[in-house]
Motif scaffolding. Structure first.
Motif, mmCIF file in Angstrom:
data_model
loop_
_atom_site.group_PDB
_atom_site.id
_atom_site.type_symbol
_atom_site.label_atom_id
_atom_site.label_comp_id
_atom_site.label_asym_id
_atom_site.label_seq_id
_atom_site.Cartn_x
_atom_site.Cartn_y
_atom_site.Cartn_z
ATOM 1 N N VAL A 1 0.872 -1.177 0.000
ATOM 2 C CA VAL A 1 0.000 0.000 0.000
ATOM 3 C C VAL A 1 0.904 1.220 0.000
ATOM 4 C CG1 VAL A 1 -1.757 1.275 1.279
ATOM 5 C CG2 VAL A 1 -1.822 -1.230 1.227
ATOM 6 N N LYS A 2 0.677 2.107 -0.970
ATOM 7 C CA LYS A 2 1.503 3.313 -1.116
ATOM 8 C C LYS A 2 0.748 4.515 -0.554
ATOM 9 C CE LYS A 2 3.149 1.493 -5.486
ATOM 10 N NZ LYS A 2 3.182 1.682 -6.930
ATOM 11 N N ASN A 3 1.418 5.288 0.269
ATOM 12 C CA ASN A 3 0.900 6.563 0.742
ATOM 13 C C ASN A 3 1.913 7.603 0.284
ATOM 14 O OD1 ASN A 3 -0.495 8.570 2.045
ATOM 15 N ND2 ASN A 3 0.250 8.027 4.085
ATOM 16 N N LEU A 4 1.649 8.184 -0.897
ATOM 17 C CA LEU A 4 2.624 9.064 -1.522
ATOM 18 C C LEU A 4 2.423 10.516 -1.095
ATOM 19 C CD1 LEU A 4 2.579 7.562 -5.129
ATOM 20 C CD2 LEU A 4 4.097 7.008 -3.233
ATOM 21 N N SER A 5 3.546 11.201 -0.883
ATOM 22 C CA SER A 5 3.486 12.626 -0.574
ATOM 23 C C SER A 5 3.121 13.368 -1.845
ATOM 24 C CB SER A 5 4.828 13.111 -0.035
ATOM 25 O OG SER A 5 5.802 13.036 -1.057
ATOM 26 N N GLU A 6 2.792 14.616 -1.702
ATOM 27 C CA GLU A 6 2.438 15.398 -2.877
ATOM 28 C C GLU A 6 3.630 16.175 -3.402
ATOM 29 O OE1 GLU A 6 -0.951 17.664 -1.657
ATOM 30 O OE2 GLU A 6 -2.193 15.882 -1.491
ATOM 31 N N PHE B 1 3.667 0.519 2.755
ATOM 32 C CA PHE B 1 3.294 -0.440 3.789
ATOM 33 C C PHE B 1 3.241 -1.823 3.153
ATOM 34 C CE2 PHE B 1 1.296 3.613 4.838
ATOM 35 C CZ PHE B 1 1.769 3.815 6.123
ATOM 36 N N ILE B 2 3.989 -2.766 3.722
ATOM 37 C CA ILE B 2 4.009 -4.137 3.208
ATOM 38 C C ILE B 2 3.124 -4.985 4.116
ATOM 39 C CG2 ILE B 2 5.457 -6.094 2.548
ATOM 40 C CD1 ILE B 2 6.115 -3.409 1.070
#
Length: 188
Positions: free
Chosen positions: A56-61, A76-77
């Motif tokens: 799961v990717k939580n990418l910054s802007e 997140f793995i």
């Protein structure tokens, strides 16, 4: 007759040995290495390394975004079944060719050669690692482990200290049974 029966038994025993060795290396923590991840692993390689897991990717802007509070991309793995294994931060944001900056260990199966994992107490950490220094924040004390290039945070509640006070903490003040709040391996 006995020789014919022993060959399949040897083959099965060897297979079990190879599988068990592979499983222990999957969860091994060393300086510059967490499982299959090393200091040269890039973010784009995560999908290959964790092909049987979920990412799961939580990418910054980045510089163009309005969310000033999120400065790092997070990966997140998750193991199949939903268990969080690792939280990975890259050195460069929004860059799939970036290498890894840090890995937060979220699963107790990840263990050092000396047996340190998320369930380890301060006495186990202190006995098996060289604690270079201790820094305090408003809510925790952070132990710097040079032999692993890692940090371990211990909640101030575990230390019997009031939160929101940045009182200096020494090794002698930390109870032997204090548990870690977080375990981060740094790749810099």
């Amino acid at each position: 007759m006995i020789k014919k029966n022993i060959l399949p038994i040897i083959a099965i025993a060897f297979s079990l040995f190879v599988i068990s060795c592979d499983n222990t290396s999957k969860f091994k923590i060393e300086k510059g290495k967490v499982g299959a991840l090393t200091t040269t692993t890039t973010i784009k390689e995560l999908s290959t390394i964790f092909k049987n897991d979920s990412i799961v990717k939580n990418l910054s802007e980045g510089a163009q975004g309005d969310n000033y509070f999120q400065e790092d991309d997070e990966y997140f793995i998750f193991e199949k079944g939903g268990k969080l294994l690792l939280t990975i931060l890259p050195k460069q944001q929004l860059d799939s060719t970036s290498t890894i900056k840090s890995i937060e260990i979220n699963d107790v199966r990840y263990t050092t050669a000396s047996g340190i994992n998320l369930n380890s107490s301060f006495s186990e950490i202190n006995a098996n690692n060289n604690i270079n220094r201790i820094e305090t924040t408003l809510t925790s004390a952070t132990l710097f482990l040079n032999d692993l290039n890692a940090t371990v945070a211990i909640d101030k509640e575990e230390l019997g200290l009031k939160e929101l006070i940045t009182q200096k903490v020494t090794k002698e003040q930390i109870p032997d049974l204090a548990k870690m709040k977080s375990f981060i391996v740094w790749f810099n």
